[in-house]
Design an enzyme around this catalytic site. Structure first.
Site: not given
Ligand SMILES: [Zn+2]
Ligand SMILES: [Zn+2]
Ligand SMILES: [Zn+2]
Ligand SMILES: [Zn+2]
Ligand SMILES: [Zn+2]
Ligand SMILES: [Zn+2]
Lengths: 193, 346
Positions: A78, A86-88
């Site tokens: 991620n 960042i993939c959040l």
């Protein structure tokens, strides 16, 4: 206009917390550009590493999420292995003004413990995570050793190395500081700008 | 209780109250003591401006704490406001000063509310719960002989502003009495308080006596949408912590009361006839959907708007931002720009 008083309160709270394994530093006079660190969670390939995160606060913070990016290179489904993006969800549409920089950093720590390969930021890493998990763990551990360890070689030596490549000592020091002591990231920074 | 040490008691008392306020009545958005608190139907408290800023101007808003949807901007809870005025007068008025400066910058006003604790002349209503919060109640636990239904006024030996049989609201700093936190339905200490969109507070068991659906305020008759309301837990904890023995008495009256968090809202949100960034000054619907009427005479930049049903209700409503709206003002209907073309400009 940034809610300065809230950001200051947050910084004080984080500074007083010695157990969570997260910290936030000021980069200059401005409260809108900060730098955070998180300790790699134990029992994961990130254990023993210290990860530096670039934090930009939009003027509408806390009503808009902070912009966060890993400065330390990290191998994780991620997190982009290229640029640290960042993939959040909580840094995007699931952000709430009741969350804080500390809770966001803690969420990043939790993300290191439990990757979400179905919602990847880095497709290559995610595929490796799913299909060759052992290789993934080895690579992630190697990256932690290589980039996230509070260096065995001293700052002075790093500066020397960069100076030998033709940069001024002052620039080398500044670049190393803003990249959390990671000499590769510092070099990249110097080459780009 | 020492007879010659009222000052120590005062200091002890106001520190204690400040701690309780900091623990339970802090806004999770600005991280400060709540200012002009509003309570959403899900039971979460925010400052007036923090809630306003957290709301979406074009879609249902999500509670910053529990993520439940809401589409009404609640009115300020005056009871909670006066609790803060009395409990932490200095901190609250300095908060108010900061907000005033901010309001001058943004050229918008929050509703004006009294910021000083004044002696309120005793009114016709007589309440039997007039226990005065003092060091006795806070410090020692030897006042457990109170009847659960008829609280006796506790004895106060050092305060002449309190006289038996009169209104027991004192001007003393940091003074908070049970009367300040009573339910207008049962006249007792609020127990499991719920706050409606109009800002009025009731005990959950008093309000939901008959049915679990709440559509109207029993006190001011204002409509309450979206039909549900949850206990304001932080306020409940505050009451329990500040008035422990009274709270215990109340608790014993409802042996089976468990807090009900079921019935989450199904917010219906029709985006046709949507008026982006416009809210109804009466019921608080935000953003406004359906018919919209705008005052032609209000001069405030923020304007004065009513939704279709509040317009036909024709009560003289008080604006949300201190507008000087009068019932004699002329209103005109405004079409949603979205009903003509599909352009959404943020
Ligand atoms: Zn607030
Ligand atoms: Zn909520
Ligand atoms: Zn009641
Ligand atoms: Zn009401
Ligand atoms: Zn309305
Ligand atoms: Zn008007």
């Amino acid at each position: 206009m940034l809610d300065v008083s809230r950001v200051q309160k947050e910084l004080v709270e984080v500074a007083g917390d010695k157990v969570s394994g997260v910290s936030i530093q000021l980069l200059g006079n401005s409260l809108s550009h900060l730098q955070g660190t998180i300790d790699g969670p134990s029992g994961t390939p990130y254990e023993g590493g210290v990860f530096t995160i670039d934090i930009q606060l939009p003027s509408s913070y806390p009503f808009e999420p902070p912009k966060m990016r890993f400065i330390t290179k990290v191998w994780h489904p991620n997190i982009s292995s290229q640029n640290g993006a960042i993939c959040l969800d909580i840094l995007k549409d699931q952000w709430s003004p009741a969350l804080t920089l500390k809770t966001a950093l803690l969420s990043l720590q939790a993300l290191l413990s439990t990757p979400e390969p179905k919602d990847p930021q880095d497709a290559v890493v995610a595929e490796q995570y799913l299909k060759h998990n052992n290789t993934f763990i080895a690579t992630a551990r190697y990256w932690t050793e290589a980039f996230a360890k509070r260096s065995s070689i001293g700052l002075h030596e790093k500066i020397q190395k960069i100076v030998e490549m033709g940069f001024s000592e002052e620039a080398a020091r500044a670049a190393l500081q803003s990249s959390g002591g990671d000499e590769n990231a510092a070099l990249e920074k110097l080459c780009v700008g | 209780m020492s007879i010659d040490g009222p000052c120590d008691d005062d200091v002890h008392l106001s520190n204690r109250l400040l701690n309780e306020v900091k623990e339970f009545l802090t806004c999770c958005i600005c991280l400060e003591i709540l200012h002009k608190p509003v309570v959403t139907a899900c039971g979460h408290i925010f400052c007036f401006w923090c809630c306003h800023q957290a709301m979406s101007s074009y879609k249902p808003s999500q509670c910053p704490i529990c993520q439940r949807s809401f589409t009404y901007f609640p009115r300020i809870c005056k009871l909670l406001h006066s609790v803060l005025v009395k409990a932490v007068p200095e901190e609250y008025s300095s908060r108010n000063h900061e907000i005033r400066c901010m309001e001058e910058e943004i050229k918008l006003c929050s509703p004006e509310l009294p910021m000083v604790d004044s002696v309120i002349p005793s009114d016709s209503r007589t309440r039997d719960a007039s226990t005065v919060l003092d060091a006795d109640v806070l410090g020692n636990s030897d006042n457990n002989e109170k009847d659960s239904n008829n609280l006796q006024p506790s004895e106060r030996d050092n305060n002449d502003s309190y006289r038996d049989g009169e209104a027991s609201i004192s001007t003393r700093q940091g003074n908070l009495t049970v009367e300040d936190v009573c339910c207008s339905l049962c006249n007792q200490l609020l127990y499991h308080p719920v706050v409606l969109n109009c800002g009025d507070v009731f005990c959950e068991p008093c309000l939901k006596g008959q049915s679990s659906k709440v559509s109207k305020c029993p006190s001011c008759q204002a409509p309450h949408s979206p039909g549900f309301v949850f206990v304001c837990l932080e306020f409940d904890k505050f009451l329990n912590s500040v008035f422990p023995s009274e709270y215990k008495n109340r608790q014993s009256q409802y042996p089976a009361a468990s807090i009900d968090f079921t019935g989450s809202p199904s917010v219906e949100f029709m985006s046709e006839d949507l008026h982006i960034s416009v809210g109804c000054d009466a019921c608080g619907m935000f953003p406004m959907r359906g018919d919209r009427y705008r005052c032609k005479d209000c001069e405030e930049e923020v304007g004065f708007d009513l939704c279709g049903s509040c317009y036909s209700d024709s009560s003289s409503w008080i604006g949300r931002f201190n507008q000087k709206h009068q019932p004699t003002h002329r209103m005109e209907q405004i079409q949603s720009p979205l009903s003509q073309d599909d352009e959404i400009s943020e």
